[in-house]
Structures are given as C-alpha cells and as structure tokens.
Motif scaffolding. Structure first.
Motif: not given
Length: 255
Positions: A186-187, A232
C-alpha cells in the motif's frame, strides 16, 4: 591528534560529503529507507529448539519483523516450532540477511529431522531493487501500465529458484510445505500490485510443479490496507491474525 587538527579533519569530511553527487546521496538515503521498509534489523535469532523440532518456519520480514504469525500458529497448536525467518531475506543470495536457502541449510545443520515447513520467500527479490531504482521495471506508472519484460524475467528466475529449492526439500524427506504468497502493498509501494500478481502466479506454479507436497496460500483476498502497518508492506496484528488463520487449517492437517 590535537583538537585543532581534529576540527580541521571534521571540516574536510563535511566538505567532502557536501560535494558528493546527488546520485550518491540518493543511494545512501535509499539504502537507509530500504533498511526500514524491508524490516532489515539484526533480525530475530534462530530458534533451534522447540516442542516440535520437526516443524520449521523460513522466510522474510512478513514472518520475522513482529513474529506474530508464528505466535498465533503456536497458540493454535499449543506447541512451539523452530524458527529461521530473517527480515530482509531474499529467496537465494542477497546481502541484507541470510537467504531462505541459507535458512534451510542452517535448520538442517541444527537438526535434519524436518517433516513440515511453513514459509514464504521471493518478495524481497522484487522489492529491494524496485525500492531503490526499479531497474527491472516492476513498478507501474501512468506512462507504463504493466510490468516490464525484465520484471517478468526476474520473477521467472525466482520461480526456477523456488522449484529447485522445493525439490531439494522433497529429496531431503520433507513431507509437507506450506508456502505463503504475498498480498498487495500500500501507500508509496502500491504500484507493485501487478508485480505481486505475477509473483504469486509463479510461486503458486512452483508449488504445483515441484516434486514436493506443497500447498500455496494466497493472502490477497483477505488482506486490506488496514491490515498493513505504515510502511505499506508489513502486516499489522490484524493482518498477522488473518494470515495465521489462512495457514492454520493447512498446518493443523499435517501436524
């Protein structure tokens, strides 16, 4: 050395650092951030003695950083297992930590009586170069919607390494292998999603085509962004719990 000469040496060093190229500074900064992202610390020490010495875990910081996946599995089993996972580990080779292949060698050297292996491996082989300069083109962008052929070739090499490793485990008499795949990062790392998809495809195929009795566990359907910590990449407690819940039915059947 006098205080004056020490001061002069310090000033010279500072001047040298200030005149370094931007690429060098980016490399240093990138390596520092990478050590945080892949969870590359000293790593948790190997656990050579457990209630079930015939069950071992191998892999990278998905397992090793918090250690929660193993703790949850041991709670379910009511027994402890030997643990050789290392943060920063690549499948084979690498310089940040003992590779998964080397972890297995260490486990055999300590006690070759290994019946069951719970493991992951291969994620850092993609993540580490992608995080620095992405030389293989494993990240997608607005101007490149798919991973490059170089990235596919990299993953294909990981597949070959995985099959060779799994075949070797089978030849050593290992009866069951549970191989955890990877979920979506993620991110700032979210543009590795297609690399994760292709990587999991090839790891699942490695599990299918090896001579070993290997079960592939795919965490993508259950892990959501809230299950991942702020870097993340690594699982939060909820993510570790979900992963353990995916592994446990497979593991409980072979204990």
């Amino acid at each position: 050395m006098t205080f004056k000469s020490l001061k002069q040496a310090s000033q010279q060093l500072a001047s040298m650092l200030m005149t370094q190229s931007k690429d060098t500074l980016k490399l240093v900064g990138g390596l520092f951030l990478l050590s945080t992202v892949v969870g590359c610390t000293a790593g948790n020490p190997y656990v050579h003695d457990a209630d079930r010495d015939d069950v071992i875990t191998l892999g990278d910081s998905i397992f090793d950083l918090s250690g929660e996946i193993q703790l949850f599995l041991e709670e379910e089993a009511g027994q402890t297992f030997r643990n050789y996972t290392q943060s920063g580990a690549e499948l084979q080779g690498g310089s940040l930590a003992a590779s998964v292949v080397d972890q297995y060698a260490a486990a055999k050297a300590a006690n070759p009586n290994i019946d069951t292996i719970v493991m992951d491996g291969g994620g850092n082989d993609i993540l580490i170069p992608a995080f620095l300069f992405d030389p293989y083109g494993c990240k997608t962008h607005w101007w490149r919607w798919d991973i490059s052929n170089s990235c596919r070739n990299l993953v294909d090499d990981i597949y070959v390494q995985a099959v060779d490793m799994l075949n070797g485990m089978d030849a050593d008499g290992v009866q069951d292998i549970i191989y955890l795949g990877y979920y979506y990062t993620t991110g700032m790392q979210s543009n590795l999603a297609k690399a994760v998809d292709y990587g999991d495809l090839r790891l699942e195929q490695a599990c299918s085509f090896t001579t070993a009795n290997c079960q592939f566990v795919d965490p993508r359907p259950v892990i959501v962004p809230d299950d991942i910590i702020g870097d993340g990449i690594h699982p939060a407690t909820t993510g570790s719990r979900k992963i353990a819940d995916l592994i446990w039915p497979r593991l409980s059947n072979v204990l």
